[in-house]
Scaffold this motif. Structure first.
Motif, PDB file in Angstrom:
ATOM      1  N   SER A  37     -48.438  26.640 -78.605  1.00 23.41           N
ATOM      2  CA  SER A  37     -48.099  26.857 -77.202  1.00 23.41           C
ATOM      3  C   SER A  37     -48.050  28.343 -76.891  1.00 23.41           C
ATOM      4  O   SER A  37     -47.898  29.180 -77.778  1.00 23.41           O
ATOM      5  N   GLU A  38     -48.196  28.635 -75.607  1.00 26.14           N
ATOM      6  CA  GLU A  38     -48.122  30.011 -75.137  1.00 26.14           C
ATOM      7  C   GLU A  38     -47.481  30.012 -73.760  1.00 26.14           C
ATOM      8  O   GLU A  38     -47.861  29.228 -72.886  1.00 26.14           O
ATOM      9  N   THR A  39     -46.519  30.901 -73.568  1.00 22.41           N
ATOM     10  CA  THR A  39     -45.920  31.074 -72.258  1.00 22.41           C
ATOM     11  C   THR A  39     -46.870  31.912 -71.422  1.00 22.41           C
ATOM     12  O   THR A  39     -47.240  33.021 -71.815  1.00 22.41           O
ATOM     13  N   LEU A  40     -47.271  31.389 -70.284  1.00 25.15           N
ATOM     14  CA  LEU A  40     -48.194  32.089 -69.395  1.00 25.15           C
ATOM     15  C   LEU A  40     -47.462  32.878 -68.323  1.00 25.15           C
ATOM     16  O   LEU A  40     -47.942  33.917 -67.875  1.00 25.15           O
ATOM     17  N   VAL A  41     -46.308  32.345 -67.883  1.00 18.94           N
ATOM     18  CA  VAL A  41     -45.497  32.970 -66.846  1.00 18.94           C
ATOM     19  C   VAL A  41     -44.036  32.849 -67.253  1.00 18.94           C
ATOM     20  O   VAL A  41     -43.607  31.786 -67.705  1.00 18.94           O
ATOM     21  N   LYS A  42     -43.277  33.950 -67.078  1.00 17.19           N
ATOM     22  CA  LYS A  42     -41.870  33.915 -67.473  1.00 17.19           C
ATOM     23  C   LYS A  42     -41.033  34.709 -66.477  1.00 17.19           C
ATOM     24  O   LYS A  42     -40.708  35.865 -66.689  1.00 17.19           O
ATOM     25  N   TYR A  43     -40.722  34.048 -65.356  1.00 14.50           N
ATOM     26  CA  TYR A  43     -39.799  34.630 -64.397  1.00 14.50           C
ATOM     27  C   TYR A  43     -38.396  34.162 -64.760  1.00 14.50           C
ATOM     28  O   TYR A  43     -38.230  33.237 -65.560  1.00 14.50           O
ATOM     29  N   GLU A  44     -37.402  34.750 -64.137  1.00 15.89           N
ATOM     30  CA  GLU A  44     -36.017  34.419 -64.480  1.00 15.89           C
ATOM     31  C   GLU A  44     -35.714  32.934 -64.347  1.00 15.89           C
ATOM     32  O   GLU A  44     -35.069  32.344 -65.199  1.00 15.89           O
ATOM     33  N   ARG A  47     -40.821  29.026 -65.479  1.00 12.84           N
ATOM     34  CA  ARG A  47     -41.718  29.260 -66.613  1.00 12.84           C
ATOM     35  C   ARG A  47     -42.915  28.324 -66.512  1.00 12.84           C
ATOM     36  O   ARG A  47     -42.797  27.193 -66.051  1.00 12.84           O
ATOM     37  N   ILE A  48     -44.054  28.804 -66.993  1.00 13.92           N
ATOM     38  CA  ILE A  48     -45.222  27.955 -67.190  1.00 13.92           C
ATOM     39  C   ILE A  48     -45.667  28.160 -68.626  1.00 13.92           C
ATOM     40  O   ILE A  48     -45.918  29.290 -69.054  1.00 13.92           O
ATOM     41  N   VAL A  49     -45.734  27.050 -69.371  1.00  6.67           N
ATOM     42  CA  VAL A  49     -46.101  27.090 -70.777  1.00  6.67           C
ATOM     43  C   VAL A  49     -47.317  26.197 -70.971  1.00  6.67           C
ATOM     44  O   VAL A  49     -47.340  25.058 -70.503  1.00  6.67           O
ATOM     45  N   LEU A  50     -48.317  26.721 -71.665  1.00  5.08           N
ATOM     46  CA  LEU A  50     -49.504  25.949 -72.019  1.00  5.08           C
ATOM     47  C   LEU A  50     -49.286  25.392 -73.423  1.00  5.08           C
ATOM     48  O   LEU A  50     -48.964  26.140 -74.340  1.00  5.08           O
ATOM     49  N   VAL A  51     -49.446  24.085 -73.572  1.00  5.13           N
ATOM     50  CA  VAL A  51     -49.199  23.414 -74.851  1.00  5.13           C
ATOM     51  C   VAL A  51     -50.457  22.668 -75.264  1.00  5.13           C
ATOM     52  O   VAL A  51     -51.053  21.951 -74.457  1.00  5.13           O
ATOM     53  N   ARG A  52     -50.831  22.813 -76.526  1.00  8.27           N
ATOM     54  CA  ARG A  52     -51.958  22.070 -77.099  1.00  8.27           C
ATOM     55  C   ARG A  52     -51.413  21.289 -78.283  1.00  8.27           C
ATOM     56  O   ARG A  52     -50.676  21.841 -79.104  1.00  8.27           O
ATOM     57  N   MET A  53     -51.754  20.004 -78.378  1.00  9.43           N
ATOM     58  CA  MET A  53     -51.236  19.137 -79.440  1.00  9.43           C
ATOM     59  C   MET A  53     -52.372  18.409 -80.142  1.00  9.43           C
ATOM     60  O   MET A  53     -53.313  17.945 -79.493  1.00  9.43           O
ATOM     61  N   LEU A 108     -51.519  11.154 -78.125  1.00  5.98           N
ATOM     62  CA  LEU A 108     -52.282   9.987 -78.553  1.00  5.98           C
ATOM     63  C   LEU A 108     -53.690  10.395 -78.982  1.00  5.98           C
ATOM     64  O   LEU A 108     -54.358   9.660 -79.705  1.00  5.98           O
ATOM     65  N   GLU A 109     -54.124  11.546 -78.504  1.00  6.42           N
ATOM     66  CA  GLU A 109     -55.377  12.177 -78.940  1.00  6.42           C
ATOM     67  C   GLU A 109     -55.191  13.674 -78.733  1.00  6.42           C
ATOM     68  O   GLU A 109     -54.153  14.090 -78.218  1.00  6.42           O
ATOM     69  N   GLU A 110     -56.151  14.486 -79.165  1.00  7.32           N
ATOM     70  CA  GLU A 110     -55.985  15.921 -78.956  1.00  7.32           C
ATOM     71  C   GLU A 110     -55.791  16.162 -77.465  1.00  7.32           C
ATOM     72  O   GLU A 110     -56.567  15.679 -76.639  1.00  7.32           O
ATOM     73  N   SER A 111     -54.730  16.898 -77.141  1.00  9.56           N
ATOM     74  CA  SER A 111     -54.321  17.017 -75.744  1.00  9.56           C
ATOM     75  C   SER A 111     -53.854  18.426 -75.426  1.00  9.56           C
ATOM     76  O   SER A 111     -53.459  19.180 -76.312  1.00  9.56           O
ATOM     77  N   ALA A 112     -53.872  18.729 -74.134  1.00  7.70           N
ATOM     78  CA  ALA A 112     -53.347  19.997 -73.645  1.00  7.70           C
ATOM     79  C   ALA A 112     -52.706  19.751 -72.287  1.00  7.70           C
ATOM     80  O   ALA A 112     -53.203  18.961 -71.488  1.00  7.70           O
ATOM     81  N   PHE A 113     -51.584  20.440 -72.047  1.00  2.00           N
ATOM     82  CA  PHE A 113     -50.909  20.303 -70.760  1.00  2.00           C
ATOM     83  C   PHE A 113     -50.193  21.577 -70.384  1.00  2.00           C
ATOM     84  O   PHE A 113     -49.889  22.417 -71.225  1.00  2.00           O
ATOM     85  N   LEU A 114     -49.967  21.704 -69.084  1.00  2.00           N
ATOM     86  CA  LEU A 114     -49.145  22.777 -68.557  1.00  2.00           C
ATOM     87  C   LEU A 114     -47.752  22.220 -68.330  1.00  2.00           C
ATOM     88  O   LEU A 114     -47.579  21.212 -67.637  1.00  2.00           O
ATOM     89  N   LEU A 115     -46.782  22.881 -68.917  1.00 12.21           N
ATOM     90  CA  LEU A 115     -45.376  22.532 -68.735  1.00 12.21           C
ATOM     91  C   LEU A 115     -44.769  23.575 -67.807  1.00 12.21           C
ATOM     92  O   LEU A 115     -44.828  24.775 -68.097  1.00 12.21           O
ATOM     93  N   THR A 116     -44.238  23.127 -66.689  1.00  6.04           N
ATOM     94  CA  THR A 116     -43.587  24.020 -65.735  1.00  6.04           C
ATOM     95  C   THR A 116     -42.104  23.690 -65.725  1.00  6.04           C
ATOM     96  O   THR A 116     -41.726  22.520 -65.629  1.00  6.04           O
ATOM     97  N   ILE A 117     -41.278  24.728 -65.834  1.00 12.34           N
ATOM     98  CA  ILE A 117     -39.826  24.556 -65.864  1.00 12.34           C
ATOM     99  C   ILE A 117     -39.227  25.423 -64.764  1.00 12.34           C
ATOM    100  O   ILE A 117     -39.556  26.610 -64.666  1.00 12.34           O
ATOM    101  N   ALA A 118     -38.364  24.841 -63.957  1.00 11.96           N
ATOM    102  CA  ALA A 118     -37.667  25.583 -62.903  1.00 11.96           C
ATOM    103  C   ALA A 118     -36.175  25.403 -63.096  1.00 11.96           C
ATOM    104  O   ALA A 118     -35.702  24.284 -63.270  1.00 11.96           O
ATOM    105  N   TRP A 119     -35.448  26.500 -63.089  1.00  2.26           N
ATOM    106  CA  TRP A 119     -34.000  26.419 -63.229  1.00  2.26           C
ATOM    107  C   TRP A 119     -33.369  26.518 -61.857  1.00  2.26           C
ATOM    108  O   TRP A 119     -33.873  27.229 -60.987  1.00  2.26           O
ATOM    109  N   PRO A 120     -32.247  25.820 -61.665  1.00  2.00           N
ATOM    110  CA  PRO A 120     -31.579  25.908 -60.369  1.00  2.00           C
ATOM    111  C   PRO A 120     -31.069  27.327 -60.148  1.00  2.00           C
ATOM    112  O   PRO A 120     -30.770  28.045 -61.096  1.00  2.00           O
ATOM    113  N   GLU A 121     -31.027  27.713 -58.883  1.00  2.00           N
ATOM    114  CA  GLU A 121     -30.501  29.033 -58.565  1.00  2.00           C
ATOM    115  C   GLU A 121     -29.038  29.096 -58.964  1.00  2.00           C
ATOM    116  O   GLU A 121     -28.298  28.141 -58.794  1.00  2.00           O
TER     117      GLU A 121
END
Length: 126
Positions: A37-44, A47-53, A108-121
């Motif tokens: 995985s790699e973090t693409l964006v990291k604001y306070e 976050r946006i993380v690219l994950v490959r499995m 279930l097979e080779e996969s990739a996804f974008l994980l986006t995480i938002a924290w409450p203010e």
């Protein structure tokens, strides 16, 4: 905030296809965990993380303090949720989960996804 300040620039542009290729060449891809995985964006509060499995790899007992989204870019994954609920995602699918909802992700097979995480203010007392 981060060792890589460019992850918090005002404007960030990344080519996801290029980043996916880098992940496949990363040392973490060769490890037993079967993912990279790699973090693409990291604001306070965002976050946006690219994950490959790799097929058959598993991420257990995950949860985030804020809501998340999983946008499947390639492959097929199964998201295991409470009460034996499962969501099978294929390329192009988007799944959102409310904050603090524990989940597992199974490739279930080779996969990739974008994980986006938002924290409450956070609010400070006056």
């Amino acid at each position: 905030m981060t060792r890589l300040p460019e992850l918090a620039d005002q404007v960030i542009r990344r080519n996801v296809s290029d980043e996916l290729e880098k992940l496949k060449k990363a040392p973490s891809w060769q490890r037993e965990s079967g993912r990279s995985s790699e973090t693409l964006v990291k604001y306070e509060a965002f976050r946006i993380v690219l994950v490959r499995m790799k097929p058959g790899s598993y991420m257990s007992h995950h949860r985030a303090e804020g809501p998340i989204s999983i946008q499947l870019l390639q492959g097929k994954v199964r998201v295991h949720l409470p009460e034996d609920r499962m969501e099978d995602l294929k390329q192009g699918d988007l799944l959102t989960l409310e904050r603090c909802l524990e989940h597992d992700v199974e490739a279930l097979e080779e996969s990739a996804f974008l994980l986006t995480i938002a924290w409450p203010e956070t609010t400070t007392a006056s």
